[in-house]
Structure formats: structure tokens, C-alpha cells
Design an enzyme around this catalytic site. Sequence first.
Site, PDB file in Angstrom:
ATOM      1  N   GLY A  36       0.948  -1.207  -0.281  1.00 26.84           N
ATOM      2  CA  GLY A  36      -0.165   0.165   0.548  1.00 26.84           C
ATOM      3  C   GLY A  36       0.647   1.106   0.026  1.00 26.84           C
ATOM      4  CD1 TRP A  63       4.713   2.937  -4.955  1.00 24.61           C
ATOM      5  CD2 TRP A  63       4.300   1.987  -6.988  1.00 24.61           C
ATOM      6  NE1 TRP A  63       5.455   2.442  -5.695  1.00 24.61           N
ATOM      7  CE2 TRP A  63       4.724   2.445  -6.571  1.00 24.61           C
ATOM      8  CE3 TRP A  63       3.278   2.689  -8.071  1.00 24.61           C
ATOM      9  CZ2 TRP A  63       6.252   2.111  -7.849  1.00 24.61           C
ATOM     10  CZ3 TRP A  63       4.401   2.018  -8.868  1.00 24.61           C
ATOM     11  CH2 TRP A  63       5.467   2.091  -8.769  1.00 24.61           C
ATOM     12  CE  LYS A  76       8.541  -4.453  -9.355  1.00 24.02           C
ATOM     13  NZ  LYS A  76       8.659  -4.180  -7.988  1.00 24.02           N
ATOM     14  CG  ASP A 122      -0.652  -7.083  -4.543  1.00 19.60           C
ATOM     15  OD1 ASP A 122      -0.118  -7.034  -5.049  1.00 19.60           O
ATOM     16  OD2 ASP A 122      -0.919  -8.132  -4.253  1.00 19.60           O
ATOM     17  CG  ASP A 127      -4.775 -13.245 -11.017  1.00 23.43           C
ATOM     18  OD1 ASP A 127      -4.763 -12.050 -11.674  1.00 23.43           O
ATOM     19  OD2 ASP A 127      -4.445 -14.022 -10.768  1.00 23.43           O
TER      20      ASP A 127
END
Length: 246
Positions: free
Chosen positions: A81, A83, A180, A100, A116
Site C-alpha cells: 500500500g 504507493w 516496473k 492485489d 487477481d
Amino acid sequence: MTIGEGPSGRSRGGKVRVKTARKRSTSSTRWLERHLNDPYVAAARAAGYRSRSAFKLKELDTQFNLLAGIDRVVDLGAAPGGWCQVVLEHRPRARIVGIDLLPIEPIPGVVLFEKDILDDDSEAMIKAALGGLADLVMSDMAANTVGHKQTDHLRTMGLIEAGLDMATRLLRPGGDFVAKVLAGGGDSTLTSALKKAFATVKHVKPPASRKGSSEWYVVAQGFKGLALGSPAPSSLADEHAEPPPA
């Protein structure tokens, strides 16, 4: 000072040294020692952030102005959490939705789903919670590793591509996507899709990202409103703040 199953202490330079315990491997001991001596870990704890990765987003925002004026934000792979906390700090009235597979402790002002992103109903749930198209979609996702470098890389890149696919259906025209990625081969499909869907695409490694890590971040700005698979526009801008990972 005792940590885990083994004693540890500080050297004259102030660094924490952790002795290898009977049930802890040498590599785990090295990781723990590095973690305890990481200034970003200490700074995150002092600031009340749930993870050191909060500083990666803060640094990316400083460089790319990602959080200015945003009203709707999606965080893919949001656990634990950090971000979401940074977005809430900058835009307390924004509508923030995090998702998540792992459970996330509640964050007042943030809608969180333990789910998911690949589930058939995930996109609809996120859209309903947002109440409109997103200004920013963020992804700090990485696949669980199996110990085989190439396989781990491909699994993570596949997850990132799935995040991009969802982002193109959640973003408003002009919106941004930050995710990322991993240095190395196998990401040409992702890069091509990003160039097609956004006005600018840049690869950067923020200072908070560990030097020894293979992670980079891609910042794609100016969403063209094209879902993946749509015809590409006649002209594209491809800019890089740093050379893309190779």
C-alpha cells in the site's frame, strides 16, 4: 540487539551486522543486513510509509509530475500500500483504487480489492469503484519467482504486459502509465505496445531503486486512447530519459 534467530550488532561505522543463524542461509543473512542498513527503509518507517518503494513513486513524480491534478488513480499490485499512501498524501480527494492478490491492510480513502487482475470481473470492479476513466494507472507488480532467471523474467514481463492491457482500457485520453519492468531481453513486445499507445515513453531507474536490482521503471505519458490491437497512428514520439534496459 537480537534479530530473528541470531544476534546482531553495530560496527564502528554504525552499520548493523547480522550473524548467520542455524536456520537462516547466508544469502538470507546478507539480505537482512542490507535491509537493516538501507536508508530508504529507515526513512519509510519514519514517514509512516508501508514500504521503501513509496520513495520510488515520489522520485518518479518529481521527475515526471505524475501526481499533479489527478482525480482517479489505479494501483495494480498495490500491496502493501505504499504507493497508495503517496497518492493520498498528494491528492487527498482523489479516488484511488488498489488491487492485489495479497491482502492489504485498509487505508482510509482508498478502495482495495484482494483479487487477481487477470480475473474476468476485475476490470469491471475497478471501473465501478473509479466512477470514471483513470488519470493514472500504476503498476509495481512482479511475478513470484521460481528460481530460474529467464523464466522469472518472462513471467514478470507477461504480468506487466497484462497490466498495460488493462491500463489501456482504464485510462482517459492523455492519461499516464507507470510500471516496473526488468532489464534484459523479452520486453520488445511491451516496448512496441507502449510506443503505439502513448505519446512519450521513457525508461528510468529512480535513486530509491537498489543499484544491484534489475528493475527499471517505464513512464508512458499522453495516452492516445487506443486499446491494444488498435491501428497505430501515423506518427509516434519515443523519448528516453535514460537508455532503455537491454
